[in-house]
Motif scaffolding. Structure first.
Motif, PDB file in Angstrom:
ATOM      1  N   ALA A   7       0.834  -1.205   0.000  1.00  0.00           N
ATOM      2  CA  ALA A   7       0.000   0.000   0.000  1.00  0.00           C
ATOM      3  C   ALA A   7       0.870   1.257   0.000  1.00  0.00           C
ATOM      4  O   ALA A   7       0.568   2.232  -0.708  1.00  0.00           O
ATOM      5  CB  ALA A   7      -0.939  -0.004   1.201  1.00  0.00           C
ATOM      6  N   TYR A   8       1.947   1.239   0.771  1.00  0.00           N
ATOM      7  CA  TYR A   8       2.848   2.391   0.796  1.00  0.00           C
ATOM      8  C   TYR A   8       3.498   2.594  -0.570  1.00  0.00           C
ATOM      9  O   TYR A   8       3.584   3.722  -1.064  1.00  0.00           O
ATOM     10  CB  TYR A   8       3.926   2.209   1.866  1.00  0.00           C
ATOM     11  N   ARG A   9       3.948   1.523  -1.200  1.00  0.00           N
ATOM     12  CA  ARG A   9       4.580   1.631  -2.517  1.00  0.00           C
ATOM     13  C   ARG A   9       3.584   2.160  -3.543  1.00  0.00           C
ATOM     14  O   ARG A   9       3.911   3.007  -4.364  1.00  0.00           O
ATOM     15  CB  ARG A   9       5.110   0.254  -2.926  1.00  0.00           C
ATOM     16  N   PHE A  10       2.340   1.656  -3.484  1.00  0.00           N
ATOM     17  CA  PHE A  10       1.297   2.109  -4.394  1.00  0.00           C
ATOM     18  C   PHE A  10       0.997   3.591  -4.168  1.00  0.00           C
ATOM     19  O   PHE A  10       0.915   4.369  -5.125  1.00  0.00           O
ATOM     20  CB  PHE A  10       0.029   1.271  -4.196  1.00  0.00           C
ATOM     21  N   ALA A  11       0.849   3.991  -2.904  1.00  0.00           N
ATOM     22  CA  ALA A  11       0.518   5.386  -2.586  1.00  0.00           C
ATOM     23  C   ALA A  11       1.645   6.332  -2.982  1.00  0.00           C
ATOM     24  O   ALA A  11       1.394   7.410  -3.555  1.00  0.00           O
ATOM     25  CB  ALA A  11       0.209   5.526  -1.100  1.00  0.00           C
ATOM     26  N   THR A  90      12.485 -20.294   3.527  1.00  0.00           N
ATOM     27  CA  THR A  90      11.104 -19.831   3.371  1.00  0.00           C
ATOM     28  C   THR A  90      11.003 -18.328   3.562  1.00  0.00           C
ATOM     29  O   THR A  90      10.298 -17.645   2.813  1.00  0.00           O
ATOM     30  CB  THR A  90      10.190 -20.569   4.369  1.00  0.00           C
ATOM     31  N   ASP A  91      11.709 -17.783   4.563  1.00  0.00           N
ATOM     32  CA  ASP A  91      11.690 -16.327   4.793  1.00  0.00           C
ATOM     33  C   ASP A  91      12.313 -15.573   3.634  1.00  0.00           C
ATOM     34  O   ASP A  91      11.783 -14.537   3.194  1.00  0.00           O
ATOM     35  CB  ASP A  91      12.430 -15.988   6.092  1.00  0.00           C
ATOM     36  N   VAL A  92      13.416 -16.080   3.109  1.00  0.00           N
ATOM     37  CA  VAL A  92      14.067 -15.427   1.961  1.00  0.00           C
ATOM     38  C   VAL A  92      13.151 -15.480   0.750  1.00  0.00           C
ATOM     39  O   VAL A  92      13.040 -14.505  -0.004  1.00  0.00           O
ATOM     40  CB  VAL A  92      15.437 -16.083   1.679  1.00  0.00           C
ATOM     41  N   SER A  93      12.474 -16.588   0.565  1.00  0.00           N
ATOM     42  CA  SER A  93      11.549 -16.718  -0.562  1.00  0.00           C
ATOM     43  C   SER A  93      10.407 -15.714  -0.463  1.00  0.00           C
ATOM     44  O   SER A  93      10.015 -15.099  -1.459  1.00  0.00           O
ATOM     45  CB  SER A  93      11.002 -18.140  -0.610  1.00  0.00           C
ATOM     46  N   ALA A  94       9.883 -15.526   0.734  1.00  0.00           N
ATOM     47  CA  ALA A  94       8.803 -14.550   0.929  1.00  0.00           C
ATOM     48  C   ALA A  94       9.288 -13.126   0.666  1.00  0.00           C
ATOM     49  O   ALA A  94       8.578 -12.324   0.038  1.00  0.00           O
ATOM     50  CB  ALA A  94       8.239 -14.668   2.334  1.00  0.00           C
ATOM     51  N   LEU A  95      10.482 -12.806   1.129  1.00  0.00           N
ATOM     52  CA  LEU A  95      11.036 -11.468   0.885  1.00  0.00           C
ATOM     53  C   LEU A  95      11.303 -11.232  -0.596  1.00  0.00           C
ATOM     54  O   LEU A  95      11.083 -10.139  -1.115  1.00  0.00           O
ATOM     55  CB  LEU A  95      12.319 -11.276   1.685  1.00  0.00           C
ATOM     56  N   ARG A  96      11.784 -12.261  -1.286  1.00  0.00           N
ATOM     57  CA  ARG A  96      12.027 -12.134  -2.727  1.00  0.00           C
ATOM     58  C   ARG A  96      10.733 -11.889  -3.476  1.00  0.00           C
ATOM     59  O   ARG A  96      10.647 -11.019  -4.339  1.00  0.00           O
ATOM     60  CB  ARG A  96      12.706 -13.394  -3.260  1.00  0.00           C
ATOM     61  N   HIS A  97       9.706 -12.630  -3.114  1.00  0.00           N
ATOM     62  CA  HIS A  97       8.406 -12.464  -3.768  1.00  0.00           C
ATOM     63  C   HIS A  97       7.842 -11.063  -3.517  1.00  0.00           C
ATOM     64  O   HIS A  97       7.321 -10.422  -4.439  1.00  0.00           O
ATOM     65  CB  HIS A  97       7.431 -13.529  -3.266  1.00  0.00           C
ATOM     66  N   ALA A  98       7.961 -10.569  -2.291  1.00  0.00           N
ATOM     67  CA  ALA A  98       7.481  -9.219  -1.981  1.00  0.00           C
ATOM     68  C   ALA A  98       8.261  -8.168  -2.766  1.00  0.00           C
ATOM     69  O   ALA A  98       7.685  -7.195  -3.265  1.00  0.00           O
ATOM     70  CB  ALA A  98       7.592  -8.953  -0.480  1.00  0.00           C
ATOM     71  N   GLY A  99       9.553  -8.373  -2.908  1.00  0.00           N
ATOM     72  CA  GLY A  99      10.365  -7.445  -3.697  1.00  0.00           C
ATOM     73  C   GLY A  99       9.969  -7.436  -5.161  1.00  0.00           C
ATOM     74  O   GLY A  99       9.954  -6.387  -5.808  1.00  0.00           O
ATOM     75  N   ILE A 101       6.947  -8.114  -6.351  1.00  0.00           N
ATOM     76  CA  ILE A 101       5.654  -7.420  -6.453  1.00  0.00           C
ATOM     77  C   ILE A 101       5.860  -5.910  -6.401  1.00  0.00           C
ATOM     78  O   ILE A 101       5.250  -5.154  -7.173  1.00  0.00           O
ATOM     79  CB  ILE A 101       4.694  -7.885  -5.335  1.00  0.00           C
ATOM     80  N   LYS A 102       6.728  -5.447  -5.518  1.00  0.00           N
ATOM     81  CA  LYS A 102       7.009  -4.014  -5.427  1.00  0.00           C
ATOM     82  C   LYS A 102       7.645  -3.488  -6.708  1.00  0.00           C
ATOM     83  O   LYS A 102       7.341  -2.373  -7.160  1.00  0.00           O
ATOM     84  CB  LYS A 102       7.910  -3.730  -4.230  1.00  0.00           C
ATOM     85  N   ALA A 103       8.518  -4.278  -7.312  1.00  0.00           N
ATOM     86  CA  ALA A 103       9.131  -3.861  -8.575  1.00  0.00           C
ATOM     87  C   ALA A 103       8.080  -3.779  -9.683  1.00  0.00           C
ATOM     88  O   ALA A 103       8.133  -2.872 -10.527  1.00  0.00           O
ATOM     89  CB  ALA A 103      10.246  -4.830  -8.962  1.00  0.00           C
TER      90      ALA A 103
END
Length: 124
Positions: A7-11, A90-99, A101-103
């Motif tokens: 939401a912050y990235r979108f805003a 698993t944590d690294v995978s989640a962070l990569r996926h979030a990155g 999406i932000k890109a």
């Protein structure tokens, strides 16, 4: 927390798009609009190149995740060590996926900014 970061990235990208839109619409002279549009296009191109470069980085991280999973299965050091490694992967995978999406969000808004700037340059 992940959705809040989306939401912050979108805003923040929407505010940038609105800033570009209103600054180009308030300029009366065509030459001034063209100069501002070209400067914004240069900024957007550099930012887009950075976002596209991050996809290469995320691809390398994904390769490391696959290799870490393979090595974790091969190494038999005990159930606690394997569980800890699995959690880290698993944590690294989640962070990569979030990155990623932000890109994608960044690239969407940069494409809109580029279209807006080109439209302001083409129209008189």
């Amino acid at each position: 927390m992940t959705f809040l970061s989306y939401a912050y990235r979108f805003a923040s990208n929407f505010v940038f798009l609105a800033l570009v839109y209103f600054s180009l619409n308030f300029l009366e002279k065509y030459e001034q609009r063209v100069v501002v549009s070209i400067l914004v296009l240069i900024y957007a191109a550099m930012h887009a190149a950075s976002a596209l470069r991050s996809f290469y980085f995320f691809q390398r991280i994904e390769r490391l995740e696959i290799e870490a999973r393979r090595l974790a299965l091969a190494a038999a050091e005990g159930p606690n060590a394997a569980a800890a490694r699995r959690q880290i992967v698993t944590d690294v995978s989640a962070l990569r996926h979030a990155g990623e999406i932000k890109a994608y969000i960044d690239l969407l808004f940069l494409a809109l900014v580029i279209l807006l700037c080109i439209a302001k340059i083409v129209t008189n």
